[in-house]
Motif scaffolding. Structure first.
Motif, PDB file in Angstrom:
ATOM      1  N   ALA A  85       0.832  -1.210   0.000  1.00  0.00           N
ATOM      2  CA  ALA A  85       0.000   0.000   0.000  1.00  0.00           C
ATOM      3  C   ALA A  85       0.862   1.254   0.000  1.00  0.00           C
ATOM      4  O   ALA A  85       0.554   2.240  -0.684  1.00  0.00           O
ATOM      5  N   ALA A  86       1.954   1.237   0.779  1.00  0.00           N
ATOM      6  CA  ALA A  86       2.857   2.387   0.811  1.00  0.00           C
ATOM      7  C   ALA A  86       3.494   2.605  -0.555  1.00  0.00           C
ATOM      8  O   ALA A  86       3.610   3.747  -1.032  1.00  0.00           O
ATOM      9  N   HIS A  87       3.916   1.512  -1.192  1.00  0.00           N
ATOM     10  CA  HIS A  87       4.519   1.620  -2.517  1.00  0.00           C
ATOM     11  C   HIS A  87       3.533   2.208  -3.524  1.00  0.00           C
ATOM     12  O   HIS A  87       3.897   3.071  -4.335  1.00  0.00           O
ATOM     13  N   ALA A  88       2.282   1.758  -3.465  1.00  0.00           N
ATOM     14  CA  ALA A  88       1.272   2.260  -4.395  1.00  0.00           C
ATOM     15  C   ALA A  88       1.021   3.748  -4.191  1.00  0.00           C
ATOM     16  O   ALA A  88       0.888   4.518  -5.149  1.00  0.00           O
ATOM     17  N   ALA A  89       0.956   4.169  -2.914  1.00  0.00           N
ATOM     18  CA  ALA A  89       0.733   5.593  -2.634  1.00  0.00           C
ATOM     19  C   ALA A  89       1.925   6.430  -3.077  1.00  0.00           C
ATOM     20  O   ALA A  89       1.764   7.533  -3.604  1.00  0.00           O
ATOM     21  N   LEU A  90       3.138   5.921  -2.864  1.00  0.00           N
ATOM     22  CA  LEU A  90       4.332   6.640  -3.320  1.00  0.00           C
ATOM     23  C   LEU A  90       4.340   6.746  -4.835  1.00  0.00           C
ATOM     24  O   LEU A  90       4.673   7.805  -5.395  1.00  0.00           O
ATOM     25  N   ALA A  91       3.975   5.670  -5.518  1.00  0.00           N
ATOM     26  CA  ALA A  91       3.932   5.703  -6.979  1.00  0.00           C
ATOM     27  C   ALA A  91       2.952   6.768  -7.462  1.00  0.00           C
ATOM     28  O   ALA A  91       3.210   7.471  -8.450  1.00  0.00           O
ATOM     29  N   ASP A  92       1.830   6.893  -6.759  1.00  0.00           N
ATOM     30  CA  ASP A  92       0.861   7.915  -7.121  1.00  0.00           C
ATOM     31  C   ASP A  92       1.451   9.312  -6.931  1.00  0.00           C
ATOM     32  O   ASP A  92       1.262  10.206  -7.766  1.00  0.00           O
ATOM     33  N   ALA A  93       2.173   9.492  -5.832  1.00  0.00           N
ATOM     34  CA  ALA A  93       2.777  10.798  -5.560  1.00  0.00           C
ATOM     35  C   ALA A  93       3.842  11.153  -6.592  1.00  0.00           C
ATOM     36  O   ALA A  93       3.989  12.317  -6.977  1.00  0.00           O
ATOM     37  N   THR A  94       4.580  10.160  -7.051  1.00  0.00           N
ATOM     38  CA  THR A  94       5.687  10.449  -7.968  1.00  0.00           C
ATOM     39  C   THR A  94       5.211  10.856  -9.351  1.00  0.00           C
ATOM     40  O   THR A  94       6.022  11.298 -10.174  1.00  0.00           O
ATOM     41  N   ARG A  95       3.942  10.735  -9.642  1.00  0.00           N
ATOM     42  CA  ARG A  95       3.443  11.211 -10.936  1.00  0.00           C
ATOM     43  C   ARG A  95       3.659  12.713 -11.088  1.00  0.00           C
ATOM     44  O   ARG A  95       3.648  13.232 -12.201  1.00  0.00           O
ATOM     45  N   ALA A  96       3.850  13.393  -9.968  1.00  0.00           N
ATOM     46  CA  ALA A  96       4.074  14.846 -10.031  1.00  0.00           C
ATOM     47  C   ALA A  96       5.540  15.205 -10.192  1.00  0.00           C
ATOM     48  O   ALA A  96       5.871  16.377 -10.314  1.00  0.00           O
ATOM     49  N   ILE A  97       6.414  14.208 -10.207  1.00  0.00           N
ATOM     50  CA  ILE A  97       7.841  14.515 -10.220  1.00  0.00           C
ATOM     51  C   ILE A  97       8.257  15.205 -11.517  1.00  0.00           C
ATOM     52  O   ILE A  97       9.228  15.947 -11.560  1.00  0.00           O
ATOM     53  N   GLU A  98       7.496  14.955 -12.596  1.00  0.00           N
ATOM     54  CA  GLU A  98       7.774  15.633 -13.858  1.00  0.00           C
ATOM     55  C   GLU A  98       6.856  16.835 -14.056  1.00  0.00           C
ATOM     56  O   GLU A  98       6.908  17.492 -15.081  1.00  0.00           O
ATOM     57  N   GLY A  99       5.991  17.092 -13.074  1.00  0.00           N
ATOM     58  CA  GLY A  99       4.987  18.125 -13.212  1.00  0.00           C
ATOM     59  C   GLY A  99       5.473  19.485 -12.755  1.00  0.00           C
ATOM     60  O   GLY A  99       6.667  19.724 -12.582  1.00  0.00           O
ATOM     61  N   PRO A 100       4.533  20.390 -12.513  1.00  0.00           N
ATOM     62  CA  PRO A 100       4.905  21.767 -12.168  1.00  0.00           C
ATOM     63  C   PRO A 100       5.575  21.902 -10.811  1.00  0.00           C
ATOM     64  O   PRO A 100       6.084  22.971 -10.492  1.00  0.00           O
ATOM     65  N   TRP A 101       5.583  20.847  -9.999  1.00  0.00           N
ATOM     66  CA  TRP A 101       6.183  20.942  -8.665  1.00  0.00           C
ATOM     67  C   TRP A 101       7.609  20.390  -8.639  1.00  0.00           C
ATOM     68  O   TRP A 101       8.210  20.271  -7.589  1.00  0.00           O
ATOM     69  N   SER A 102       8.144  20.040  -9.818  1.00  0.00           N
ATOM     70  CA  SER A 102       9.512  19.522  -9.849  1.00  0.00           C
ATOM     71  C   SER A 102      10.527  20.590  -9.452  1.00  0.00           C
ATOM     72  O   SER A 102      11.652  20.277  -9.072  1.00  0.00           O
ATOM     73  N   ALA A 103      10.123  21.860  -9.528  1.00  0.00           N
ATOM     74  CA  ALA A 103      11.019  22.945  -9.107  1.00  0.00           C
ATOM     75  C   ALA A 103      10.676  23.468  -7.723  1.00  0.00           C
ATOM     76  O   ALA A 103      11.219  24.479  -7.293  1.00  0.00           O
ATOM     77  N   HIS A 104       9.787  22.785  -7.027  1.00  0.00           N
ATOM     78  CA  HIS A 104       9.376  23.187  -5.672  1.00  0.00           C
ATOM     79  C   HIS A 104       9.930  22.160  -4.695  1.00  0.00           C
ATOM     80  O   HIS A 104       9.377  21.065  -4.565  1.00  0.00           O
ATOM     81  N   PRO A 105      11.042  22.467  -4.004  1.00  0.00           N
ATOM     82  CA  PRO A 105      11.678  21.463  -3.150  1.00  0.00           C
ATOM     83  C   PRO A 105      11.103  21.392  -1.734  1.00  0.00           C
ATOM     84  O   PRO A 105      11.694  20.758  -0.863  1.00  0.00           O
ATOM     85  N   GLY A 106       9.962  22.032  -1.479  1.00  0.00           N
ATOM     86  CA  GLY A 106       9.400  22.043  -0.136  1.00  0.00           C
ATOM     87  C   GLY A 106       8.906  20.680   0.306  1.00  0.00           C
ATOM     88  O   GLY A 106       8.656  19.781  -0.508  1.00  0.00           O
TER      89      GLY A 106
END
Length: 443
Positions: A85-106
């Protein structure tokens, strides 16, 4: 009630975590947290079966929060599917890694939160190395450049440039987890150097002053402080930089002027106490033209603003400087929190970590494990019972977020949602060290 004397030294990161709860209450706390996690897992499974949608910043934080909760449950109950379950949730979160928040290191709603979560789930660095390397490739140069820029131009900035939630203090908290990466250490040192300059003073006062035009428009802070403000919240103010400067020093990572920066900023914080009949207290912020004693009311007793968050920062600074007076003040401040009636604390309506019962509980648990003092054990029991009483099984996630106007909304994330409340319950009811609260700069 005990005398609250400081321990000879705070317990280190390898000290075993202890629950102060009696066995029946601990079991209820863990059971309730597990039920929340089950609901989050079911919600994630349902979304996975639906049509993929573009990731949002709120969705990023929600997925990362669920991943942290599931990962903590896997530590407590391995073999029950929580790792998957943790892996699945992390995979969902990483979809944003190429998105507009890739330059937001917060840490919250940004790439730093994804990276922290991946590191948290990496089982000592044995997994997610490709993801962590990719995240670091983005975070490290951005953080270093922002740290260097802060050192050059430390004044007139919005708090999100340096705070714990979206700014450099939070990013530094993550980089402290990546000391095996030389580039991350160099970036961390640049951030720390920038924060050292931030804590200094210029001709117009402390550098971290936020002018009115840099406050969030129409926010409570902007409405209250028309001249600008010196923010005193752990979430958005100078306590966040002090916390991470102290954590870094305790970890043996320092830059020139770091110890003096901690001392000066802490003294400024102590000089702006707003004591009441129960003891030490602090406002949410201080305007440039008023004395603290003239402010109409203190802040709430939460993590984001108020005495508990500041007390924890004083404790961390005391550890970094080996200063028993600071540790003693931290304990006095927490004792005052517990003496205040609930209606004065202004946290009883919300279960979350940010400004609710969950955050006060997590801070209390940290102090209990650092000191072993019976007062913190008793208060942890009381706060756990209050947090359990806020559980509403008829709601989708059981726990809710309380908006400023009193509206209750269902929110899954860590900072102000169901995942955070559940994590506080797991910290209270189990013997698994809650290293996830580095996200809050508590340890």
């Amino acid at each position: 009630m005990t005398s609250l004397k400081p321990a000879p030294a705070p317990s280190g990161p390898m000290a075993p975590w202890r629950t102060p709860l009696p066995v029946p209450l601990a079991a209820i706390a863990v059971s309730t947290a597990t039920e929340v996690a089950e609901r989050l897992r079911a919600m994630g499974s349902a979304q996975a079966l639906g049509t993929p949608v573009a990731p949002t910043q709120a969705g990023l934080e929600s997925s990362a929060g669920a991943a942290v909760l599931h990962g903590q449950l896997d530590r407590l109950r391995p073999g029950h599917g929580w790792d998957h379950a943790a892996h699945a949730a992390l995979a969902d979160a990483t979809r944003a890694i190429e998105g507009p928040w890739s330059a937001h290191p917060g840490l919250f709603g940004g790439l730093g939160g994804i990276a922290f979560t991946a590191h948290w789930l990496s089982q000592g660095g044995s997994r997610y190395q490709q993801l962590l390397a990719k995240a670091d490739d983005a975070i490290v140069p951005i953080a270093r450049a922002r740290g260097e820029q802060l050192a050059k131009t430390p004044t007139g900035l919005p708090s999100r440039a340096y705070d714990a939630v979206a700014g450099l203090a939070g990013t530094a908290g993550y980089l402290l987890r990546r000391t095996e990466n030389p580039a991350a250490v160099q970036s961390l040192r640049a951030v720390l150097a920038g924060l050292v300059v931030l804590t200094g003073e210029g001709p117009d006062g402390p550098n971290w002053f936020t002018p009115f035009d840099a406050l969030v428009p129409e926010s409570p802070m902007a409405k209250e402080f028309r001249e600008g403000a010196y923010n005193l919240g752990l979430s958005h103010g100078i306590p966040g930089p002090v916390a991470v400067l102290s954590l870094a020093a305790t970890a043996g990572i320092s830059v020139p002027g770091q110890e003096v920066a901690i001392e000066q900023a802490v003294q400024w914080i102590l000089n702006h106490r707003l004591d009441d009949e129960w003891g030490p207290n602090w406002p949410a912020a201080v305007p440039p033209s008023q004395q603290t004693r003239d402010l109409p009311y203190p802040a709430q007793s939460g993590w984001c603003y108020g005495t508990p968050g500041i007390a924890r920062v004083l404790w961390l600074a005391g550890a970094a400087l080996d200063d028993d007076k600071l540790r003693s003040m931290a304990l006095q401040a927490m004792a005052a929190v517990y003496r205040r009636p609930w209606k004065v604390r202004i946290v009883g309506r919300s279960p979350g970590l940010c400004h609710g019962v969950g955050g006060l509980l997590q801070i209390t648990l940290r102090f209990w494990n650092d000191t072993g003092d019976d007062l913190f054990a008793a208060e942890a029991i009381d706060l756990t019972e209050r947090l359990l009483a806020l559980y509403q099984p008829e709601r989708p996630l059981g726990y809710f977020a309380s908006e400023a106007g009193g509206e209750l909304v269902d929110r899954p994330g860590l900072l102000d949602g169901a995942a955070g409340a559940a994590l506080a319950l797991l910290a209270a009811g189990s013997d698994r060290e809650p290293g996830w609260d580095r996200l809050l700069l508590l340890a």
